[in-house]
Design an enzyme around this catalytic site. Structure first.
Site, PDB file in Angstrom:
ATOM      1  N   ASP A 122     -12.885   0.572 -55.561  1.00 39.35           N
ATOM      2  CA  ASP A 122     -13.765   1.099 -54.437  1.00 39.35           C
ATOM      3  C   ASP A 122     -15.088   0.622 -54.072  1.00 39.35           C
ATOM      4  O   ASP A 122     -16.404   1.687 -54.402  1.00 39.35           O
ATOM      5  CB  ASP A 122     -13.646   2.264 -55.183  1.00 39.35           C
ATOM      6  CG  ASP A 122     -12.478   3.257 -56.062  1.00 39.35           C
ATOM      7  OD1 ASP A 122     -11.365   2.943 -55.048  1.00 39.35           O
ATOM      8  OD2 ASP A 122     -12.168   3.237 -57.492  1.00 39.35           O
ATOM      9  N   LYS A 138     -14.835  -2.680 -49.314  1.00 37.11           N
ATOM     10  CA  LYS A 138     -14.162  -4.180 -49.312  1.00 37.11           C
ATOM     11  C   LYS A 138     -13.917  -3.678 -47.748  1.00 37.11           C
ATOM     12  O   LYS A 138     -14.018  -4.689 -46.936  1.00 37.11           O
ATOM     13  CB  LYS A 138     -13.457  -4.743 -50.379  1.00 37.11           C
ATOM     14  CG  LYS A 138     -13.576  -4.588 -51.652  1.00 37.11           C
ATOM     15  CD  LYS A 138     -12.218  -5.471 -52.998  1.00 37.11           C
ATOM     16  CE  LYS A 138     -11.362  -4.051 -52.883  1.00 37.11           C
ATOM     17  NZ  LYS A 138     -11.905  -2.908 -53.598  1.00 37.11           N
ATOM     18  N   GLY A 160      -6.778   1.440 -51.446  1.00 39.36           N
ATOM     19  CA  GLY A 160      -6.658   2.737 -50.461  1.00 39.36           C
ATOM     20  C   GLY A 160      -8.391   2.435 -49.768  1.00 39.36           C
ATOM     21  O   GLY A 160      -9.534   1.941 -50.699  1.00 39.36           O
ATOM     22  N   HIS A 161      -8.313   1.055 -48.639  1.00 39.48           N
ATOM     23  CA  HIS A 161      -9.201   0.674 -47.997  1.00 39.48           C
ATOM     24  C   HIS A 161      -9.368   2.181 -46.952  1.00 39.48           C
ATOM     25  O   HIS A 161      -8.759   2.359 -45.552  1.00 39.48           O
ATOM     26  CB  HIS A 161      -9.115  -1.010 -47.321  1.00 39.48           C
ATOM     27  CG  HIS A 161      -8.994  -1.515 -48.555  1.00 39.48           C
ATOM     28  ND1 HIS A 161      -8.466  -2.757 -48.622  1.00 39.48           N
ATOM     29  CD2 HIS A 161      -9.468  -1.176 -50.006  1.00 39.48           C
ATOM     30  CE1 HIS A 161      -8.800  -2.780 -49.872  1.00 39.48           C
ATOM     31  NE2 HIS A 161      -9.305  -2.463 -50.179  1.00 39.48           N
ATOM     32  N   GLN A 196      -8.020  -3.744 -55.702  1.00 37.50           N
ATOM     33  CA  GLN A 196      -8.601  -3.239 -56.512  1.00 37.50           C
ATOM     34  C   GLN A 196      -9.607  -3.828 -56.909  1.00 37.50           C
ATOM     35  O   GLN A 196     -10.019  -4.512 -56.186  1.00 37.50           O
ATOM     36  CB  GLN A 196      -7.003  -3.575 -57.877  1.00 37.50           C
ATOM     37  CG  GLN A 196      -6.586  -2.518 -57.433  1.00 37.50           C
ATOM     38  CD  GLN A 196      -5.379  -2.974 -56.775  1.00 37.50           C
ATOM     39  OE1 GLN A 196      -4.894  -3.942 -56.364  1.00 37.50           O
ATOM     40  NE2 GLN A 196      -4.846  -1.828 -56.014  1.00 37.50           N
TER      41      GLN A 196
END
Length: 447
Positions: free
Chosen positions: A71, A74, A98-99, A282
């Site tokens: 988080d 990225k 999750g991006h 991650q």
């Protein structure tokens, strides 16, 4: 700002608030968004923004990796860099990543399997062999993108070697967490760990198995039977198998245009001098080998996972950018030496909008951990660091940094410990940086 400057900052902070420290001007400031067309940067543009030259000078194969517990931002950096690359590739993980990115109109996109380069026309997105793919979720993501005007046709390739993640893996994930009770890992319950377990025990199914539906049912039956024998709460019948096989026959037809031998595609692209940006999911502190095991993910989100997850040689890798937040967050269970509780933790969480892209869970928040960051830099050999969310700390009278870990007897640890018993007992030595205001965005910290 160099890595040695970070170390100097930590040393100055460790000396106490009475010692002053003035950070130098950053050597690079990345803009929030580049133009959509990946055209060559003009001399005038370089003169106007020196960062353009730095970005264009990135190696043919470069990577963006997390250098904390995830988080860090990225996806935003990949979105910024993507127009300067021909290909953006995911090498590991699954829909547990999750991006969050925004298009030029400010519309929000939450991506989980599709690489973050998808918003830029002309950029090919590759889902590599090291990724585990939940096909229904993959199509949901594509449908969501296309309904918002993002063309995915011919722009996404999925490795024929990538493993298939089924709904049964998600069910097993939840049963496993319930079984662990108070020692639960805190997974996203997206089935990532069980799918990688199937891969390692060699009874998993891969994308290429969708091309052989005559044997697909028999292979899937093995997975169902294995789950039913392991977990009493997993109910299985042959009618479930039949229904799932029929479902995947339909998926197989739709997925076929996306399937490719991505190992060949990527290596051919390297020979053709095309530029490839690797997007990590991650982060290093969640690495299956180097993270806070067992409170980790089930893949290798550190630099070593790039080669194994894409099938490219180590000598092809060049620049590796480590993304680090100006403070630290993590989700799920596990040790967190610099964690803040109560009002202090709430302040960072609310100011930084620290809620999971994938799960919506509130993230645990704490001060920047230089010990963990140095450990991540050693493992990955970053060529630069991208410091994000520095503006979240605006207005704070003081900012703390973890500069060393000490054992209960006062002995200083030389590195980030692998033993969780040791880690849970460490006494963190903090230094402080004093600032009047902070308003930076996405600073690149060069080594």
């Amino acid at each position: 700002m160099s890595l040695s400057t970070l170390n100097h900052a930590a040393a100055a902070a460790a000396a106490g608030p009475g010692k002053s420290f003035s950070p130098p001007a950053p050597s690079v400031r990345l803009p929030r968004r580049w133009p959509l067309a990946p055209a060559a940067v003009s001399a005038a543009a370089v003169e106007a923004d020196p960062a353009a030259d730095r970005v264009s000078a990135l190696s043919q194969v470069a990577g963006v990796l997390g250098s904390q517990w995830g988080d860090e931002g990225k996806g935003k950096l990949v979105d910024v860099l993507a127009p300067r690359f021909d290909i953006v590739a995911r090498c590991q993980g699954g829909a547990n990543a999750g991006h969050t990115i925004y298009n030029s109109e400010g519309k929000k996109f939450a991506l989980h399997l599709v690489p973050s380069g998808i918003l830029h026309e002309g950029t090919l997105c590759v889902v590599g062999n090291g990724v585990v793919i939940h096909v229904p979720g993959f199509f949901d993501e594509i449908d969501g993108l296309e309904s918002n005007g993002v063309n995915c046709n011919g722009r996404i390739l999925v490795s024929d070697r990538a493993h298939l993640l089924f709904d049964l893996h998600q069910a097993v994930d939840g049963l496993r967490e319930a079984e662990l009770a108070n020692s639960f890992i805190g997974t996203t319950k997206r089935g990532i760990g069980p799918c990688y377990s199937s891969k390692v025990t060699r009874n998993g199914l891969r994308v290429c198995d969708l091309r052989h539906m005559d044997t697909f049912g028999d292979k899937l039956d093995v997975l169902f039977e294995d789950a039913a024998s392991r977990f009493e709460g997993f109910k299985y019948s042959k009618s479930m198998l039949k229904e799932e096989v029929e479902r995947y026959k339909r998926f197989a037809e739709r997925l076929e245009p996306f399937i490719a031998d991505t190992v060949h595609v990527l290596n051919e692209s390297i020979q053709q001098k095309k530029k490839i940006l690797v997007e990590g999911g991650q982060a290093t502190m969640l690495d299956i080998d180097f993270g806070t095991y067992p409170f980790v993910t089930s893949s290798s989100p550190s630099a070593g996972g790039i080669c194994a997850g894409l099938g490219i040689a180590p000598r092809c890798l060049g620049d590796l950018i480590g993304v680090v937040k100006a403070y630290t967050t993590r989700v799920g269970s596990g040790p967190f030496p610099t964690e803040l509780f109560g009002e202090e933790g709430d302040l960072l969480r609310n100011s930084g909008m620290e809620f999971g892209t994938t799960t919506g869970r509130p993230r645990r928040c704490g001060w920047l951990d230089i010990v963990a960051l140095k450990y991540c830099c050693q493992i990955n050999g970053f060529s630069s660091l991208n410091l994000t969310k520095l503006d979240v700390l605006s207005g704070l009278p003081e900012i703390k940094l973890a500069v060393s870990y000490n054992q209960p007897d006062g002995q200083k640890l030389q590195s980030f410990p692998g033993d969780l018993d040791t880690l849970e007992q460490v006494q963190v030595s903090f230094g402080m940086l004093l600032f009047f205001s902070l308003s930076f965005h996405g600073l690149s910290v060069e080594q």
